[in-house]
Design a protein around this motif. Structure first.
Motif, PDB file in Angstrom:
ATOM      1  N   ALA A   1      52.634  45.900  37.084  1.00 47.22           N
ATOM      2  CA  ALA A   1      51.538  44.932  36.967  1.00 47.22           C
ATOM      3  C   ALA A   1      50.421  45.222  37.966  1.00 47.22           C
ATOM      4  O   ALA A   1      49.254  44.983  37.687  1.00 47.22           O
ATOM      5  CB  ALA A   1      52.064  43.510  37.175  1.00 47.22           C
ATOM      6  N   LYS A   2      50.792  45.726  39.145  1.00 46.90           N
ATOM      7  CA  LYS A   2      49.823  45.850  40.236  1.00 46.90           C
ATOM      8  C   LYS A   2      49.231  47.247  40.409  1.00 46.90           C
ATOM      9  O   LYS A   2      48.275  47.413  41.170  1.00 46.90           O
ATOM     10  CB  LYS A   2      50.483  45.401  41.550  1.00 46.90           C
ATOM     11  CG  LYS A   2      50.785  43.912  41.578  1.00 46.90           C
ATOM     12  CD  LYS A   2      51.735  43.503  42.708  1.00 46.90           C
ATOM     13  CE  LYS A   2      52.018  42.000  42.631  1.00 46.90           C
ATOM     14  NZ  LYS A   2      53.097  41.573  43.562  1.00 46.90           N
TER      15      LYS A   2
ATOM     16  N   GLU B   1      52.386  31.461  30.993  1.00 46.45           N
ATOM     17  CA  GLU B   1      51.017  31.863  30.647  1.00 46.45           C
ATOM     18  C   GLU B   1      50.956  33.336  30.242  1.00 46.45           C
ATOM     19  O   GLU B   1      50.246  33.705  29.299  1.00 46.45           O
ATOM     20  CB  GLU B   1      50.077  31.564  31.824  1.00 46.45           C
ATOM     21  CG  GLU B   1      49.841  30.054  31.977  1.00 46.45           C
ATOM     22  CD  GLU B   1      49.297  29.649  33.325  1.00 46.45           C
ATOM     23  OE1 GLU B   1      49.212  28.435  33.573  1.00 46.45           O
ATOM     24  OE2 GLU B   1      48.964  30.531  34.146  1.00 46.45           O
ATOM     25  N   VAL B   2      51.704  34.172  30.944  1.00 46.57           N
ATOM     26  CA  VAL B   2      51.775  35.588  30.562  1.00 46.57           C
ATOM     27  C   VAL B   2      52.350  35.711  29.150  1.00 46.57           C
ATOM     28  O   VAL B   2      51.815  36.439  28.305  1.00 46.57           O
ATOM     29  CB  VAL B   2      52.625  36.389  31.580  1.00 46.57           C
ATOM     30  CG1 VAL B   2      52.902  37.798  31.080  1.00 46.57           C
ATOM     31  CG2 VAL B   2      51.933  36.423  32.936  1.00 46.57           C
TER      32      VAL B   2
ATOM     33  N   LEU C   1      49.938  47.031  29.211  1.00 49.32           N
ATOM     34  CA  LEU C   1      51.123  47.529  29.913  1.00 49.32           C
ATOM     35  C   LEU C   1      51.286  46.796  31.250  1.00 49.32           C
ATOM     36  O   LEU C   1      52.400  46.417  31.639  1.00 49.32           O
ATOM     37  CB  LEU C   1      50.970  49.038  30.126  1.00 49.32           C
ATOM     38  CG  LEU C   1      52.139  49.827  30.705  1.00 49.32           C
ATOM     39  CD1 LEU C   1      53.413  49.610  29.915  1.00 49.32           C
ATOM     40  CD2 LEU C   1      51.782  51.320  30.730  1.00 49.32           C
ATOM     41  N   ALA C   2      50.177  46.576  31.931  1.00 49.55           N
ATOM     42  CA  ALA C   2      50.227  45.822  33.191  1.00 49.55           C
ATOM     43  C   ALA C   2      50.712  44.394  32.938  1.00 49.55           C
ATOM     44  O   ALA C   2      51.498  43.849  33.723  1.00 49.55           O
ATOM     45  CB  ALA C   2      48.848  45.805  33.846  1.00 49.55           C
TER      46      ALA C   2
ATOM     47  N   ILE D   1      43.133  39.099  29.999  1.00 51.77           N
ATOM     48  CA  ILE D   1      44.437  39.726  30.225  1.00 51.77           C
ATOM     49  C   ILE D   1      44.672  39.988  31.717  1.00 51.77           C
ATOM     50  O   ILE D   1      45.727  39.658  32.261  1.00 51.77           O
ATOM     51  CB  ILE D   1      44.558  41.045  29.419  1.00 51.77           C
ATOM     52  CG1 ILE D   1      44.551  40.746  27.912  1.00 51.77           C
ATOM     53  CG2 ILE D   1      45.824  41.801  29.806  1.00 51.77           C
ATOM     54  CD1 ILE D   1      44.483  41.991  27.032  1.00 51.77           C
ATOM     55  N   SER D   2      43.664  40.545  32.388  1.00 51.29           N
ATOM     56  CA  SER D   2      43.915  40.920  33.792  1.00 51.29           C
ATOM     57  C   SER D   2      43.970  39.686  34.689  1.00 51.29           C
ATOM     58  O   SER D   2      44.711  39.663  35.678  1.00 51.29           O
ATOM     59  CB  SER D   2      42.900  41.954  34.279  1.00 51.29           C
ATOM     60  OG  SER D   2      41.631  41.403  34.366  1.00 51.29           O
ATOM     61  N   ASP D   3      43.248  38.640  34.327  1.00 54.87           N
ATOM     62  CA  ASP D   3      43.341  37.396  35.074  1.00 54.87           C
ATOM     63  C   ASP D   3      44.725  36.763  34.910  1.00 54.87           C
ATOM     64  O   ASP D   3      45.315  36.258  35.873  1.00 54.87           O
ATOM     65  CB  ASP D   3      42.249  36.437  34.577  1.00 54.87           C
ATOM     66  CG  ASP D   3      42.140  35.216  35.442  1.00 54.87           C
ATOM     67  OD1 ASP D   3      41.769  35.374  36.620  1.00 54.87           O
ATOM     68  OD2 ASP D   3      42.441  34.104  34.956  1.00 54.87           O
TER      69      ASP D   3
END
Lengths: 216, 216
Positions: free
Chosen positions: B62-63, A129-130, A54-55, A118-120
Motif C-alpha cells: 500500500a505504501k 471503506e477500502v 494494487l496499492a 483510490i489513493s485517498d
C-alpha cells in the motif's frame, strides 16, 4: 429477506449504477465495434489505475480483520500482477500504443478524479471503506461483463477485456468482496455506514464519468 | 566504498544481530538436534506471526512509492500464502500439534512483544519503517540459514525450515529488500533515519528474545 449492506449501497447509487453496467461503451465491446481510438484511450487511461489498485489491495491486506480474509485478498493480488498485466501489454501492442502512453500518458480529468479517490482511501480509509471502493470497481465490471452474449467478438482486445471480468474466478472474487463488505458493514454504526455510502456513490460516479469520457 | 543504509543499521544493532544469526537454536536445526518440545513450541509461536507478517506485506504494498516495488512485494506475498503455509501444516502434523495450538495458542511474552511491534508498524509506519521491520525479519533468517552445511538433517521439519530461508528465491527477495531500504533510506533526513535505526534494533532484539525463549 433482509436487505444486505451491499444491496443498500447499490440501490442508493442509482441511476448511476445502472448507467455504468449498461453503458453504451460496453455494448460496443460486445459487438466488437468500439473504434480503435476509443479503445486505445480507454485502455491507456485504465492502465494508469493498475498501480493505485494494487496499492489499494495492499491496504485491504494490511487492514483486514482476519487471516482468512487476507488469504482471499492475496489471491486477487496474484491475479492483478499476472493475467491482467499481460493483457494490457498485448493489447497495447495490438493497438499501437507507444512507450510514453504506456508509462506516463497525459491523464484525463476522469482518471485524475478516480485516482485521487483510490489513493485517498488507501492512505486514510478504514477496512470497510477500502472494501467499498474495491467493491464498486470490481462489481460494476462483473455486472456489465455478465451481460455479454455467448458469442464473443473476434478481436482479443475486446473479447479478453470481457472474459477478464466475467470468468468464474472473477465471479468468485466479486462474490467474496460483497459478502465481506456485508459482514464488515453489519458492525458499522450509522455514521460509518453513511461514509461508506458516500464513497460508494462517489466511486460509481467516477466509473460512469470514465466510460463517458471514452465513448465515441 | 561507502556504507549502505542497511549496513549502517545492522552494524549498530550488534551484538544482538550476530547473536541472532549464530544462535545455538539454529545450530541445533543444522544438526537435526532441536528437541521435539522446543521445535513444537518454536513453530507454534512462529505461526502466530504469519497473519501479522502478511498484513505487514500488505502495508508495504500500500505504501510503496512505485509500481516496480509493488510487483516485487506482491511476489513475496504469493510465497507466504503458498509454500510457507503448507510447511506449517505438515510440520504440525509431524509434531502432533493439536487444533487449539494451531489456531489460538497461549502466546509467549517474546511473541506478544514482536507482534505488537509488527502491527504498530503496519498501522502507523512509513514505507521506510515497514521495510525496516520486514528487512530484519527476513535478513536475519537468510543469514542464519546461509550458514547451514550442505548436508541437511533428515527430518523435513528441520531441513525444510532451513531451505525455506536460504533458497535462491528467498535470497533474491532479501537482496531486493535490502536494496529497496537502501534506496528509500538515502532520501531520509536524520530524524527518520534514527527512527528506522531504533526500529531495526528493537526488531533484532525481538528476534533474539524469540530464539532464546525456544532454546532448550
Amino acid at each position: 429477506m433482509t436487505e444486505t449492506f451491499t444491496d443498500w449501497l447499490r440501490q442508493r447509487s442509482e441511476p448511476d449504477w445502472t448507467a455504468v453496467v449498461t453503458h453504451p461503451f460496453t455494448q460496443g465491446l460486445f459487438d466488437g465495434l468500439v473504434p480503435v481510438t476509443s479503445m486505445r484511450s480507454y485502455l491507456v487511461q485504465d492502465y494508469q489505475f493498475v498501480d493505485d489498485f494494487l496499492a489499494l489491495l495492499g491496504s485491504a491486506l494490511a487492514k483486514a480483520d482476519r487471516y482468512s480474509s487476507r488469504l482471499a485478498i492475496a489471491g486477487s493480488i496474484a491475479v492483478v500482477t499476472s493475467e491482467e498485466n499481460t493483457y494490457f501489454q498485448r493489447a497495447f501492442d495490438a493497438l499501437g500504443v507507444g512507450e510514453a502512453d504506456r508509462v506516463r500518458p497525459k491523464l484525463d480529468e476522469a482518471t485524475v478524479a478516480f485516482r485521487e479517490l483510490i489513493s485517498d482511501t488507501n492512505a486514510r480509509g478504514s477496512y470497510a471503506e477500502v472494501l467499498t471502493v474495491l467493491t464498486v470497481a470490481e462489481w460494476t465490471y462483473l455486472e456489465w461483463a455478465m451481460r455479454a452474449p455467448a458469442a464473443l467478438p473476434e478481436n482479443f482486445v475486446h473479447a479478453e477485456w470481457i472474459t477478464l471480468h466475467n470468468n468464474p474466478d472473477f465471479q468468485s472474487w466479486v462474490r467474496w468482496l460483497c459478502r465481506e463488505l456485508d459482514r464488515v458493514g453489519a458492525d458499522l454504526d450509522e455514521r460509518d455506514r453513511a461514509r461508506c455510502l458516500r464513497l460508494f456513490q462517489h466511486a460509481t460516479r467516477c466509473e460512469l464519468d470514465f466510460f463517458n469520457t471514452h465513448s465515441p
